[in-house]
Design a protein around this motif. Structure first.
Motif, PDB file in Angstrom:
ATOM      1  N   LYS A   1       0.892  -1.121  -0.109  1.00 51.42           N
ATOM      2  CA  LYS A   1       0.014  -0.027  -0.048  1.00 51.42           C
ATOM      3  C   LYS A   1       1.033   1.101   0.084  1.00 51.42           C
ATOM      4  CE  LYS A   1      -3.750   2.437   2.463  1.00 51.42           C
ATOM      5  NZ  LYS A   1      -4.378   2.165   3.599  1.00 51.42           N
ATOM      6  N   ALA A   2       0.599   2.264  -0.920  1.00 46.48           N
ATOM      7  CA  ALA A   2       1.402   3.368  -0.925  1.00 46.48           C
ATOM      8  C   ALA A   2       0.300   4.610  -0.864  1.00 46.48           C
ATOM      9  CB  ALA A   2       2.187   3.489  -2.136  1.00 46.48           C
ATOM     10  N   VAL A   3       0.724   5.384   0.024  1.00 49.06           N
ATOM     11  CA  VAL A   3      -0.350   6.626   0.110  1.00 49.06           C
ATOM     12  C   VAL A   3       0.739   7.920  -0.247  1.00 49.06           C
ATOM     13  CG1 VAL A   3      -1.883   8.043   1.409  1.00 49.06           C
ATOM     14  CG2 VAL A   3      -1.899   5.539   1.487  1.00 49.06           C
ATOM     15  N   GLU A   4       0.717   8.697  -1.221  1.00 50.10           N
ATOM     16  CA  GLU A   4       1.376   9.847  -1.400  1.00 50.10           C
ATOM     17  C   GLU A   4       0.638  11.177  -1.584  1.00 50.10           C
ATOM     18  OE1 GLU A   4       3.987  11.477  -5.227  1.00 50.10           O
ATOM     19  OE2 GLU A   4       4.834   9.580  -4.343  1.00 50.10           O
ATOM     20  N   GLN A   5       1.048  12.345  -0.690  1.00 54.13           N
ATOM     21  CA  GLN A   5       0.697  13.918  -0.892  1.00 54.13           C
ATOM     22  C   GLN A   5       1.784  14.352  -1.671  1.00 54.13           C
ATOM     23  OE1 GLN A   5      -2.509  14.483   0.771  1.00 54.13           O
ATOM     24  NE2 GLN A   5      -2.320  16.381  -0.723  1.00 54.13           N
ATOM     25  N   ASP A   6       1.425  14.994  -2.487  1.00 49.09           N
ATOM     26  CA  ASP A   6       2.547  16.067  -3.232  1.00 49.09           C
ATOM     27  C   ASP A   6       1.922  17.495  -3.612  1.00 49.09           C
ATOM     28  OD1 ASP A   6       0.634  15.653  -5.466  1.00 49.09           O
ATOM     29  OD2 ASP A   6       2.212  14.618  -6.574  1.00 49.09           O
ATOM     30  N   ALA A   7       2.800  18.301  -3.890  1.00 53.26           N
ATOM     31  CA  ALA A   7       2.590  19.560  -4.318  1.00 53.26           C
ATOM     32  C   ALA A   7       3.319  20.105  -5.536  1.00 53.26           C
ATOM     33  CB  ALA A   7       2.588  20.532  -3.127  1.00 53.26           C
ATOM     34  N   ARG A   8       2.923  20.768  -6.311  1.00 52.66           N
ATOM     35  CA  ARG A   8       3.603  21.086  -7.692  1.00 52.66           C
ATOM     36  C   ARG A   8       3.482  22.594  -7.834  1.00 52.66           C
ATOM     37  NH1 ARG A   8       5.012  16.574 -11.116  1.00 52.66           N
ATOM     38  NH2 ARG A   8       3.949  14.916 -10.222  1.00 52.66           N
ATOM     39  N   THR A   9       4.550  23.222  -8.333  1.00 50.65           N
ATOM     40  CA  THR A   9       4.422  24.612  -8.622  1.00 50.65           C
ATOM     41  C   THR A   9       5.149  24.872 -10.043  1.00 50.65           C
ATOM     42  OG1 THR A   9       4.403  25.378  -6.485  1.00 50.65           O
ATOM     43  CG2 THR A   9       5.131  26.988  -7.910  1.00 50.65           C
ATOM     44  N   ARG A  10       4.552  25.635 -10.773  1.00 50.05           N
ATOM     45  CA  ARG A  10       5.070  26.089 -12.168  1.00 50.05           C
ATOM     46  C   ARG A  10       5.004  27.356 -12.513  1.00 50.05           C
ATOM     47  NH1 ARG A  10       3.378  22.862 -17.676  1.00 50.05           N
ATOM     48  NH2 ARG A  10       4.357  21.134 -16.599  1.00 50.05           N
ATOM     49  N   LEU A  11       6.070  28.039 -12.946  1.00 48.39           N
ATOM     50  CA  LEU A  11       5.989  29.510 -12.911  1.00 48.39           C
ATOM     51  C   LEU A  11       6.972  30.106 -14.084  1.00 48.39           C
ATOM     52  CD1 LEU A  11       8.901  30.918 -11.691  1.00 48.39           C
ATOM     53  CD2 LEU A  11       7.881  30.035  -9.784  1.00 48.39           C
ATOM     54  N   SER A  12       6.864  31.186 -14.570  1.00 44.08           N
ATOM     55  CA  SER A  12       7.785  31.780 -15.661  1.00 44.08           C
ATOM     56  C   SER A  12       7.727  33.268 -15.019  1.00 44.08           C
ATOM     57  CB  SER A  12       7.319  31.705 -16.980  1.00 44.08           C
ATOM     58  OG  SER A  12       5.911  32.280 -17.153  1.00 44.08           O
ATOM     59  N   ILE A  13       8.811  33.812 -15.633  1.00 46.53           N
ATOM     60  CA  ILE A  13       9.209  35.229 -15.150  1.00 46.53           C
ATOM     61  C   ILE A  13       9.692  36.051 -16.441  1.00 46.53           C
ATOM     62  CG2 ILE A  13      10.886  36.572 -13.893  1.00 46.53           C
ATOM     63  CD1 ILE A  13      11.367  33.997 -12.269  1.00 46.53           C
TER      64      ILE A  13
END
Length: 213
Positions: free
Chosen positions: A156-168
């Protein structure tokens, strides 16, 4: 005649006295239950929950920082900059503070008025996700059997993640001349709990430091 009815009369008074005694006990018992229920209600305390959990907030923070690991600003050292941001979620208002702190670490001065350059940050996406994989026997609750069985997992695998994508993009504030634009930068942070053979559990994460247990 009176002597013959005397035992019955005596029994009547005994039963009457017993009835009133039991009635008093019942009233006291009911009153006690009422007091206890009132005390229980007065002691009840609700637990509030934030819009995002602690883990989600930490993951978002690190994903923003991770997205800036390879970012480059082609400006002279010590240049003063004004930051403008646009995005689709309210998380951008927190993320921009992380970005401004990063600019300060790069040697730039973040000011609101009389800046040399304007840095525009476009947040393509800031968010969290939840993934779960299970192989084994799920918990069983049935009316056909008088007991329930717990979850039995081979894996059993439980994963919580967060992602960010940006440009300048960068422009001169004095005349609005375009200076430069960066490609999209992306960062990810994750926290996973994995279980093998019914009970062997370990955690994996790229959070630094890892969240408290």
């Amino acid at each position: 005649m009176i002597s013959q009815n005397f035992p019955n009369l005596k029994m009547y008074y005994v039963q009457k006295k017993l009835f009133f005694t039991l009635a008093k006990i019942a009233i006291i018992f009911i009153y006690g239950l009422f007091i206890l229920s009132f005390m229980g209600c007065s002691a009840t305390r609700s637990i509030t929950e934030t819009e995002r959990t602690f883990l989600e907030q930490v993951l978002i923070t690190q994903s923003v920082k991770s997205s800036l690991n390879h970012a480059k600003i082609p400006l002279p050292d010590g240049a003063s900059v004004q930051v403008r941001t646009s995005g689709l979620t309210e998380d951008q208002y927190f993320a921009i503070k992380v970005f401004e702190a990063w600019l300060g670490q790069q040697g730039y001065k973040v000011i609101e008025d009389n800046a040399d350059y304007v840095i525009r940050v476009v947040w393509h996406g800031i968010g969290t996700g939840h993934n779960e994989f299970f192989f084994g026997f799920p918990p069983i609750n049935s009316t056909l059997i008088p007991f329930s069985t717990p979850e039995l997992s081979f894996y059993k695998a439980v994963e919580q993640d967060a992602r960010t994508r940006l440009s300048i993009s960068i422009i001169k504030k004095e005349d609005g001349q375009f200076v430069s634009a960066t490609p999209a930068y992306e960062g990810k942070a994750y926290y996973a709990v994995k279980t093998f053979l019914f009970g062997f559990t370990f955690e994996s994460t790229n959070l630094a430091p890892p969240p408290p247990e």
